[in-house]
Design an enzyme around this catalytic site. Structure first.
Site, PDB file in Angstrom:
ATOM      1  CE1 TYR A  60      -4.341   0.950   4.379  1.00  0.00           C
ATOM      2  CE2 TYR A  60      -3.069  -0.208   6.043  1.00  0.00           C
ATOM      3  CZ  TYR A  60      -3.243   0.208   4.748  1.00  0.00           C
ATOM      4  OH  TYR A  60      -2.318  -0.112   3.822  1.00  0.00           O
ATOM      5  CE  LYS A  80      -3.825   0.695  -1.356  1.00  0.00           C
ATOM      6  NZ  LYS A  80      -4.491   0.128  -0.191  1.00  0.00           N
ATOM      7  CB  SER A 104      -0.941   0.026   1.196  1.00  0.00           C
ATOM      8  OG  SER A 104      -2.078  -0.732   0.903  1.00  0.00           O
ATOM      9  CB  VAL A 154      -0.239  -5.951   3.987  1.00  0.00           C
ATOM     10  CG1 VAL A 154      -1.507  -5.355   4.557  1.00  0.00           C
ATOM     11  CG2 VAL A 154      -0.328  -6.154   2.486  1.00  0.00           C
ATOM     12  CE1 TYR A 181      -4.721  -1.163  -4.885  1.00  0.00           C
ATOM     13  CE2 TYR A 181      -5.048  -3.537  -4.857  1.00  0.00           C
ATOM     14  CZ  TYR A 181      -4.901  -2.339  -4.183  1.00  0.00           C
ATOM     15  OH  TYR A 181      -4.939  -2.311  -2.810  1.00  0.00           O
TER      16      TYR A 181
HETATM   17  N1  GLN Z   1      -2.153  -5.337  -2.127  1.00  0.00           N
HETATM   18  C1  GLN Z   1      -2.776  -5.195  -0.844  1.00  0.00           C
HETATM   19  C2  GLN Z   1      -4.288  -5.357  -0.957  1.00  0.00           C
HETATM   20  O1  GLN Z   1      -4.866  -4.823  -1.827  1.00  0.00           O
HETATM   21  C3  GLN Z   1      -2.420  -3.859  -0.274  1.00  0.00           C
HETATM   22  C4  GLN Z   1      -3.022  -3.649   1.091  1.00  0.00           C
HETATM   23  C5  GLN Z   1      -2.099  -3.003   2.074  1.00  0.00           C
HETATM   24  O2  GLN Z   1      -0.886  -2.939   1.931  1.00  0.00           O
HETATM   25  N2  GLN Z   1      -2.700  -2.576   3.148  1.00  0.00           N
HETATM   26  O3  GLN Z   1      -4.908  -6.009  -0.185  1.00  0.00           O
END
Ligand code: GLN
Length: 310
Positions: A246, A71, A68, A264, A194
């Site tokens: 989050y 992003k 993430s 993650v 993505y």
């Molecule tokens: N690729 C992961 C997902 O879409 C990214 C989520 C994350 O890093 N929080 O679930």
């Protein structure tokens, strides 16, 4: 001319030793099977100053899946591609208070994701770059290379494929967004972009360097090239502070007090405006999906240096 950083070498080693004590209490992400194979014992940390000075400890030069954290790069590219007005009509700027991969709000809020850092918002941002380019992933890689100053930045295909095979929630989010009129490109194309952006592999050192523009009024860590306006930098840092972790973001702000983005894969990048960016990596996550020892390391750093944005 910015002042050089204090000597962080010993400090980082001390923080690493202390933060490592949290290893064993979290869980490596396993909903993407390729990530579950990473050793929970890894720990790295890197600082890159606005003057280019660097401090590292542990596994700071080992690549990991940025997930993430990507992003932030796609948001910057989407803002460059379709402009601020067009993008903010399609994505909100409020914390979600829900899990990063939740679908609930999307249904009740008619397809307007709360912010660009939860998956729903990120998928809309990814759509903005996918709908406007024949090779969105290459464009994104080229932005990341420019920001980090490193040409050898690639995508881990095994991770990308693994997520695509198990990405049912993200596929559900993308289809819901499409049905609500907030995706322009084909769902399949958006998801490919993505999953590939999430599977970019970088080291703590690469990420700390790539995030220096957010600490330095938009300037690249090495060349000083202007990559973003100060207004964009301020806005992105504000979003990191309110939405970067989050539904763990409030607790993180309380404990650390620094804008940051987690993934993650176990990475967290944090920004001290005017001074430096910090990247920490430790694969075990807390129940909200944020690196456990990574959060602890940043908390210790802020406490020991008395550096935070407050
Ligand atoms: N690729 C992961 C997902 O879409 C990214 C989520 C994350 O890093 N929080 O679930």
């Amino acid at each position: 001319m910015s002042r050089p950083l204090p000597d962080f070498d010993t400090l980082l080693d001390d923080i690493a030793a202390e933060a490592r004590k949290s290893i064993g209490r979290g869980k490596v992400a396993d909903y993407i099977p390729a990530l579950a194979r990473i050793s929970p014992d890894k720990f790295g940390m890197a600082i890159c100053g606005v003057d280019g000075s660097e401090y590292v400890t542990g596994d700071a030069d080992e690549r990991f899946s940025i997930q993430s954290i990507s992003k932030v790069f796609t948001l910057i590219l989407a803002l460059q591609t379709i402009g601020s007005n067009a993008l903010w009509r399609r994505v909100g700027r409020e914390p979600s208070g829900t899990a990063f991969n939740s679908l609930v709000q999307l249904e009740s809020e008619q397809g307007l994701p709360r912010n660009p850092f939860i998956n729903a918002g990120a998928i809309v941002v990814t759509d903005a770059i996918t709908a406007h380019s024949v090779s969105p992933v290459l464009q994104l890689l080229s932005l990341v290379r420019r920001f980090s100053g490193k040409e050898q930045i690639y995508i881990d295909d095994v991770v990308a494929r693994s997520e695509a095979e198990h990405g049912h929630r993200n596929a559900a989010i993308a289809h819901l967004l499409k049905s609500q009129g907030n995706l322009k490109a084909r769902v399949e194309d958006v998801l490919v972009t993505y999953y590939r952006q999430c599977a970019i592999a970088m080291t703590c050192r690469d990420l700390a360097r790539a995030f220096v523009p957010l600490a330095n009024g938009g300037k690249q860590w090495e060349s000083g090239e202007k990559l973003m306006t100060p207004l964009r930098v301020k806005r992105i840092n504000s979003l990191l502070l309110t939405c970067g972790l989050y539904d763990g973001v409030g607790n993180f702000a309380f404990r650390v007090g620094i804008p940051a983005k987690s993934g993650v894969g176990g990475g967290i990048v944090a920004i001290i405006p005017g001074k430096f960016s910090i990247c920490v990596w430790s694969p075990e996550l807390d129940e909200l999906g944020n690196s456990l020892a990574g959060t602890r390391a940043l908390e210790l750093f802020a406490r020991k240096t008395k550096l935070s944005i407050f």
